[in-house]
Motif scaffolding. Structure first.
Motif, mmCIF file in Angstrom:
data_model
loop_
_atom_site.group_PDB
_atom_site.id
_atom_site.type_symbol
_atom_site.label_atom_id
_atom_site.label_comp_id
_atom_site.label_asym_id
_atom_site.label_seq_id
_atom_site.Cartn_x
_atom_site.Cartn_y
_atom_site.Cartn_z
ATOM 1 N N ILE A 121 -6.473 -2.743 -2.452
ATOM 2 C CA ILE A 121 -7.575 -2.315 -2.972
ATOM 3 C C ILE A 121 -8.143 -0.964 -2.753
ATOM 4 C CG2 ILE A 121 -8.340 -4.821 -2.723
ATOM 5 C CD1 ILE A 121 -10.087 -3.708 -0.464
ATOM 6 N N THR A 122 -8.674 -0.349 -3.728
ATOM 7 C CA THR A 122 -9.174 0.976 -3.542
ATOM 8 C C THR A 122 -10.829 0.798 -3.733
ATOM 9 O OG1 THR A 122 -7.447 2.110 -4.270
ATOM 10 C CG2 THR A 122 -9.322 3.440 -4.326
ATOM 11 N N THR A 123 -11.681 1.396 -2.775
ATOM 12 C CA THR A 123 -13.142 1.064 -2.855
ATOM 13 C C THR A 123 -13.675 2.380 -3.822
ATOM 14 O OG1 THR A 123 -13.715 2.004 -0.856
ATOM 15 C CG2 THR A 123 -13.206 -0.401 -0.894
ATOM 16 N N SER A 124 -15.035 2.262 -4.183
ATOM 17 C CA SER A 124 -15.636 3.362 -4.784
ATOM 18 C C SER A 124 -16.117 4.176 -3.858
ATOM 19 C CB SER A 124 -16.979 2.736 -5.824
ATOM 20 O OG SER A 124 -17.792 1.974 -4.635
ATOM 21 N N ASP A 125 -16.079 4.143 -2.596
ATOM 22 C CA ASP A 125 -16.431 5.340 -1.531
ATOM 23 C C ASP A 125 -15.027 5.805 -1.041
ATOM 24 O OD1 ASP A 125 -15.628 2.818 -0.088
ATOM 25 O OD2 ASP A 125 -17.373 2.733 0.893
ATOM 26 N N GLY A 126 -13.826 5.532 -1.685
ATOM 27 C CA GLY A 126 -12.658 6.174 -1.459
ATOM 28 C C GLY A 126 -11.960 5.640 -0.530
ATOM 29 N N ARG A 127 -12.154 4.547 -0.021
ATOM 30 C CA ARG A 127 -11.198 3.799 1.173
ATOM 31 C C ARG A 127 -10.033 3.108 0.407
ATOM 32 N NH1 ARG A 127 -15.682 0.997 5.286
ATOM 33 N NH2 ARG A 127 -16.923 3.051 5.612
ATOM 34 N N GLN A 128 -8.896 3.185 0.883
ATOM 35 C CA GLN A 128 -7.932 2.297 0.598
ATOM 36 C C GLN A 128 -7.324 1.380 1.706
ATOM 37 O OE1 GLN A 128 -5.458 5.633 -1.075
ATOM 38 N NE2 GLN A 128 -5.796 4.980 -3.057
ATOM 39 N N VAL A 129 -6.887 0.266 0.976
ATOM 40 C CA VAL A 129 -6.159 -0.718 1.787
ATOM 41 C C VAL A 129 -4.806 -0.847 1.313
ATOM 42 C CG1 VAL A 129 -5.909 -3.228 2.624
ATOM 43 C CG2 VAL A 129 -8.175 -1.954 2.209
ATOM 44 N N ALA A 130 -3.865 -0.776 2.241
ATOM 45 C CA ALA A 130 -2.282 -0.659 1.692
ATOM 46 C C ALA A 130 -1.809 -2.012 1.371
ATOM 47 C CB ALA A 130 -1.601 -0.252 3.239
ATOM 48 N N ASN A 131 -1.069 -1.968 0.605
ATOM 49 C CA ASN A 131 -0.262 -3.228 0.093
ATOM 50 C C ASN A 131 0.832 -3.556 0.763
ATOM 51 O OD1 ASN A 131 0.740 -5.360 -1.332
ATOM 52 N ND2 ASN A 131 1.129 -4.280 -3.154
ATOM 53 N N PRO A 132 0.899 -4.730 1.583
ATOM 54 C CA PRO A 132 1.792 -5.046 2.685
ATOM 55 C C PRO A 132 3.173 -5.223 1.957
ATOM 56 C CG PRO A 132 0.204 -6.805 2.344
ATOM 57 C CD PRO A 132 -0.269 -5.572 1.647
ATOM 58 N N ARG A 133 3.267 -5.711 0.707
ATOM 59 C CA ARG A 133 4.352 -6.009 0.044
ATOM 60 C C ARG A 133 5.321 -7.197 0.996
ATOM 61 N NH1 ARG A 133 5.064 -2.515 -4.273
ATOM 62 N NH2 ARG A 133 3.615 -0.503 -3.980
ATOM 63 N N ARG A 134 4.633 -8.339 1.175
ATOM 64 C CA ARG A 134 5.287 -9.201 1.810
ATOM 65 C C ARG A 134 6.578 -9.548 1.433
ATOM 66 N NH1 ARG A 134 3.383 -8.383 7.041
ATOM 67 N NH2 ARG A 134 0.970 -8.407 7.067
ATOM 68 N N LEU A 135 6.670 -9.929 0.253
ATOM 69 C CA LEU A 135 7.860 -10.425 -0.557
ATOM 70 C C LEU A 135 8.969 -9.353 -0.299
ATOM 71 C CD1 LEU A 135 9.352 -12.594 -2.224
ATOM 72 C CD2 LEU A 135 8.454 -11.704 -4.243
ATOM 73 N N SER A 136 8.849 -8.327 -0.713
ATOM 74 C CA SER A 136 9.777 -7.198 -0.592
ATOM 75 C C SER A 136 10.220 -7.058 0.603
ATOM 76 C CB SER A 136 9.043 -5.810 -1.057
ATOM 77 O OG SER A 136 8.602 -5.861 -2.625
ATOM 78 N N ALA A 137 9.423 -7.044 1.873
ATOM 79 C CA ALA A 137 9.809 -6.899 3.096
ATOM 80 C C ALA A 137 10.809 -8.004 3.404
ATOM 81 C CB ALA A 137 8.626 -7.115 4.169
ATOM 82 N N MET A 138 10.653 -9.056 2.718
ATOM 83 C CA MET A 138 11.575 -10.453 3.214
ATOM 84 C C MET A 138 12.729 -10.516 2.187
ATOM 85 S SD MET A 138 11.151 -12.405 5.833
ATOM 86 C CE MET A 138 9.398 -12.641 6.181
ATOM 87 N N ALA A 139 12.771 -9.562 1.252
ATOM 88 C CA ALA A 139 13.839 -9.757 0.413
ATOM 89 C C ALA A 139 15.247 -9.831 0.657
ATOM 90 C CB ALA A 139 13.671 -8.381 -0.725
ATOM 91 N N ASP A 140 15.429 -8.907 1.676
ATOM 92 C CA ASP A 140 17.154 -9.237 2.369
ATOM 93 C C ASP A 140 17.122 -10.246 2.883
ATOM 94 O OD1 ASP A 140 17.389 -6.374 1.319
ATOM 95 O OD2 ASP A 140 16.881 -5.340 3.241
ATOM 96 N N ARG A 141 16.448 -10.628 3.702
ATOM 97 C CA ARG A 141 16.593 -12.250 4.299
ATOM 98 C C ARG A 141 16.698 -13.459 3.392
ATOM 99 N NH1 ARG A 141 12.572 -12.817 9.361
ATOM 100 N NH2 ARG A 141 13.759 -14.777 9.346
ATOM 101 N N LEU A 142 15.754 -13.217 2.243
ATOM 102 C CA LEU A 142 15.825 -14.320 1.211
ATOM 103 C C LEU A 142 17.162 -14.245 0.494
ATOM 104 C CD1 LEU A 142 12.103 -14.017 -0.156
ATOM 105 C CD2 LEU A 142 13.282 -16.003 0.732
#
Length: 315
Positions: A121-142
């Motif tokens: 998410i990106t807020t109208s006051d300029g803050r950003q929350v990083a996308n953790p990408r949980r599936l991508s992080a577990m892709a090798d194990r899967l």
């Protein structure tokens, strides 16, 4: 049992319509995953040994007292009790009535949020929350677990274990994604009185581009990758949890039409495709305003939400 109920409904529907009703199918031990008791005390009793000082139990008819790990206090009156299986884990789900609301103190702040893939998410006051990408992080194990499954013999115990291993990995990804959504939604609810977001049709956005044999789609691989990234971000989960938390905290949640929010200049209102230079850059072709593309979109989303709010109050 929900699947059994649906099977009965489908059977009698075919009978009424004069179609072949079909035959019962074999239902293995993995067919039923939820058992529901519509009333606490009728075949099931929550907190059946309330005098126990350190543990919580649920009493199931035909089974007896089962100890449960209660992760938060139960508020209100327990109405419906369900026992659900997810993978190798069992959960007790309680539906309660007369739950007291706990509205948070007002902050006087309003915000618009833009959902994305690069940033969750990106807020109208300029803050950003990083996308953790949980599936991508577990892709090798899967991938390793899937290859291991492909080498197993059908019906063997080793294949069952390999299936359980894959199920466990997907369940872990799902729990991580839900946990991220809870934390993000809680931060928004605590920080703002009015939250405006896009009314996204995620099912339409993630529709396949493969087309048909007669009219095959274009950019199928790219669209498939985008769909995977959108689903991995978990926008639907976040918006659902945000709606629940906003209602409980007494916050106002507004959904607006996302059309052209990323192409419109938040300063002069000029809307053109060429305003969006890249994924992260925005430069207005009319007034020259430069901003982060997601921040510019979030400001437009907030402005549209406040306009809807004011119009509703004036009506």
């Amino acid at each position: 049992m929900r699947r059994l109920d649906k099977a009965f409904v489908a059977f009698f529907k075919r009978v009424r319509e004069g179609r072949a009703p079909g035959f019962p199918r074999f239902k293995g031990r993995g067919w039923f995953d939820t058992v529901e008791w519509p009333k606490d005390g009728d075949g099931c009793r929550w907190d059946s040994q309330s005098e126990h000082p350190t543990a919580t139990f649920v009493r199931l008819q035909g089974i007896g007292h089962v100890r449960v790990h209660q992760h938060r206090p139960v508020k209100g009156q327990v109405k419906t009790i369900s026992v659900k299986r997810k993978g190798q884990r069992w959960y007790v789900v309680l539906l309660c009535t007369d739950v007291p609301t706990e509205h948070l103190a007002g902050t006087g702040a309003v915000v618009g949020i833009d959902l994305g893939v690069a940033s969750l998410i990106t807020t109208s006051d300029g803050r950003q929350v990083a996308n953790p990408r949980r599936l991508s992080a577990m892709a090798d194990r899967l991938a390793t677990a899937q290859r291991d499954l492909a080498r197993k013999t059908q019906g063997s115990m080793r294949r069952r274990r390999a299936v359980a291993r894959i199920s466990h990995l997907h369940a872990k990804i799902r729990r991580q994604r839900v946990d991220d959504a809870h934390k993000t939604a809680l931060a928004l609810v605590r920080g703002y009185d009015v939250i405006v977001h896009e009314a996204l049709k995620i099912a339409n956005m993630t529709r396949s581009a493969s087309g048909t044999m007669e009219t095959p789609g274009t950019g199928v691989a790219q669209k498939s990758g985008l769909n995977r990234s959108i689903l991995d971000a978990g926008w639907g989960v976040l918006l659902t949890i945000l709606a629940h938390k906003a209602e409980s905290a007494g916050r106002e949640l507004i959904a607006v039409n996302p059309t052209n929010t990323s192409r419109t200049c938040s300063r002069c209102g000029h809307c053109a495709k060429e305003n969006r230079i890249s994924q992260a850059e925005f430069r207005c072709a009319a007034c020259g305003h430069e901003a982060h593309a997601d921040v510019n979109a979030a400001i437009n989303i907030l402005r549209a939400g406040l306009a809807l709010r004011n119009a509703a109050k004036a009506a």
